[in-house]
Design a protein around this motif. Sequence first.
Motif, PDB file in Angstrom:
ATOM      1  N   UNK A  36      25.530  47.015  42.644  1.00 33.38           N
ATOM      2  CA  UNK A  36      26.270  45.831  42.214  1.00 33.38           C
ATOM      3  C   UNK A  36      27.649  45.690  42.835  1.00 33.38           C
ATOM      4  N   UNK A  37      28.280  44.615  42.458  1.00 37.98           N
ATOM      5  CA  UNK A  37      29.593  44.230  42.969  1.00 37.98           C
ATOM      6  C   UNK A  37      30.647  45.268  42.603  1.00 37.98           C
ATOM      7  N   UNK A  38      31.533  45.535  43.558  1.00 38.82           N
ATOM      8  CA  UNK A  38      32.628  46.485  43.326  1.00 38.82           C
ATOM      9  C   UNK A  38      33.925  45.890  43.861  1.00 38.82           C
ATOM     10  N   UNK A  39      35.011  46.239  43.195  1.00 38.65           N
ATOM     11  CA  UNK A  39      36.339  45.897  43.701  1.00 38.65           C
ATOM     12  C   UNK A  39      36.780  46.974  44.683  1.00 38.65           C
ATOM     13  N   UNK A  40      37.746  46.620  45.518  1.00 39.74           N
ATOM     14  CA  UNK A  40      38.210  47.517  46.571  1.00 39.74           C
ATOM     15  C   UNK A  40      38.606  48.877  46.019  1.00 39.74           C
ATOM     16  N   UNK A  41      39.441  48.905  44.994  1.00 40.71           N
ATOM     17  CA  UNK A  41      39.925  50.188  44.466  1.00 40.71           C
ATOM     18  C   UNK A  41      38.808  51.031  43.863  1.00 40.71           C
ATOM     19  N   UNK A  42      37.796  50.390  43.311  1.00 36.73           N
ATOM     20  CA  UNK A  42      36.648  51.147  42.793  1.00 36.73           C
ATOM     21  C   UNK A  42      35.907  51.818  43.953  1.00 36.73           C
ATOM     22  N   UNK A  43      35.690  51.080  45.035  1.00 34.04           N
ATOM     23  CA  UNK A  43      35.052  51.680  46.209  1.00 34.04           C
ATOM     24  C   UNK A  43      35.874  52.861  46.712  1.00 34.04           C
ATOM     25  N   UNK A  44      37.159  52.682  46.755  1.00 32.07           N
ATOM     26  CA  UNK A  44      38.036  53.746  47.255  1.00 32.07           C
ATOM     27  C   UNK A  44      37.954  54.985  46.367  1.00 32.07           C
ATOM     28  N   UNK A  45      37.889  54.795  45.054  1.00 30.18           N
ATOM     29  CA  UNK A  45      37.750  55.939  44.139  1.00 30.18           C
ATOM     30  C   UNK A  45      36.408  56.638  44.329  1.00 30.18           C
ATOM     31  N   UNK A  46      35.372  55.861  44.599  1.00 33.18           N
ATOM     32  CA  UNK A  46      34.038  56.440  44.769  1.00 33.18           C
ATOM     33  C   UNK A  46      33.896  57.199  46.086  1.00 33.18           C
ATOM     34  N   UNK A  47      34.771  56.911  47.039  1.00 33.18           N
ATOM     35  CA  UNK A  47      34.656  57.476  48.382  1.00 33.18           C
ATOM     36  C   UNK A  47      35.870  58.347  48.679  1.00 33.18           C
ATOM     37  N   UNK A  48      35.876  59.543  48.127  1.00 34.63           N
ATOM     38  CA  UNK A  48      37.023  60.414  48.365  1.00 34.63           C
ATOM     39  C   UNK A  48      37.115  60.725  49.856  1.00 34.63           C
ATOM     40  N   UNK A  49      38.313  60.674  50.365  1.00 37.43           N
ATOM     41  CA  UNK A  49      38.520  60.993  51.775  1.00 37.43           C
ATOM     42  C   UNK A  49      38.710  59.775  52.662  1.00 37.43           C
ATOM     43  N   UNK A  50      38.310  58.606  52.208  1.00 37.21           N
ATOM     44  CA  UNK A  50      38.496  57.411  53.036  1.00 37.21           C
ATOM     45  C   UNK A  50      39.909  56.876  52.814  1.00 37.21           C
ATOM     46  N   UNK A  51      40.559  56.474  53.891  1.00 41.38           N
ATOM     47  CA  UNK A  51      41.880  55.874  53.758  1.00 41.38           C
ATOM     48  C   UNK A  51      41.736  54.389  53.453  1.00 41.38           C
ATOM     49  N   UNK A  52      42.791  53.816  52.926  1.00 35.80           N
ATOM     50  CA  UNK A  52      42.784  52.383  52.628  1.00 35.80           C
ATOM     51  C   UNK A  52      42.539  51.577  53.908  1.00 35.80           C
ATOM     52  N   UNK A  53      43.185  51.979  54.979  1.00 37.65           N
ATOM     53  CA  UNK A  53      43.038  51.268  56.259  1.00 37.65           C
ATOM     54  C   UNK A  53      41.599  51.339  56.766  1.00 37.65           C
TER      55      UNK A  53
END
Length: 122
Positions: A36-53
């Motif tokens: 399902x749909x995710x907001x940016x910060x949720x994706x970032x929390x789910x993907x440890x190690x990925x930078x915002x950029x």
Amino acid sequence: MAKCPTNRSPGCPVEGALDVIGGKWKGVVMFHLLDGTKRFNMLRRLMSGVTQRMLTRQLRELEADGLVHREVYAEVPPRVEYSLTDKGETLRDIILALKAWGETHVPYYALSKQELPETESA
């Protein structure tokens, strides 16, 4: 993105597909959007190690390739949500197959560092 020549090799479509979904984070982004749909910060929390950029870049590339939809809501602060497009949904079975393959053939991804076997020093 690389274009296949008219006299392409049989593996050229595979190369093209990997150009679109390959890389360290694109498949992971799509995996997390399967449910399902995710907001940016949720994706970032789910993907440890990925930078915002890097996450921003990967989402933009997936959006440009028509696999991810970006919805911006006119709110303060702005809310942005990401979801798979119909084209992105066509990769569901492939992403789940990659997950299953990784769980079977790359078992150390499921282990914590404490569970990893010691390597012998040379």
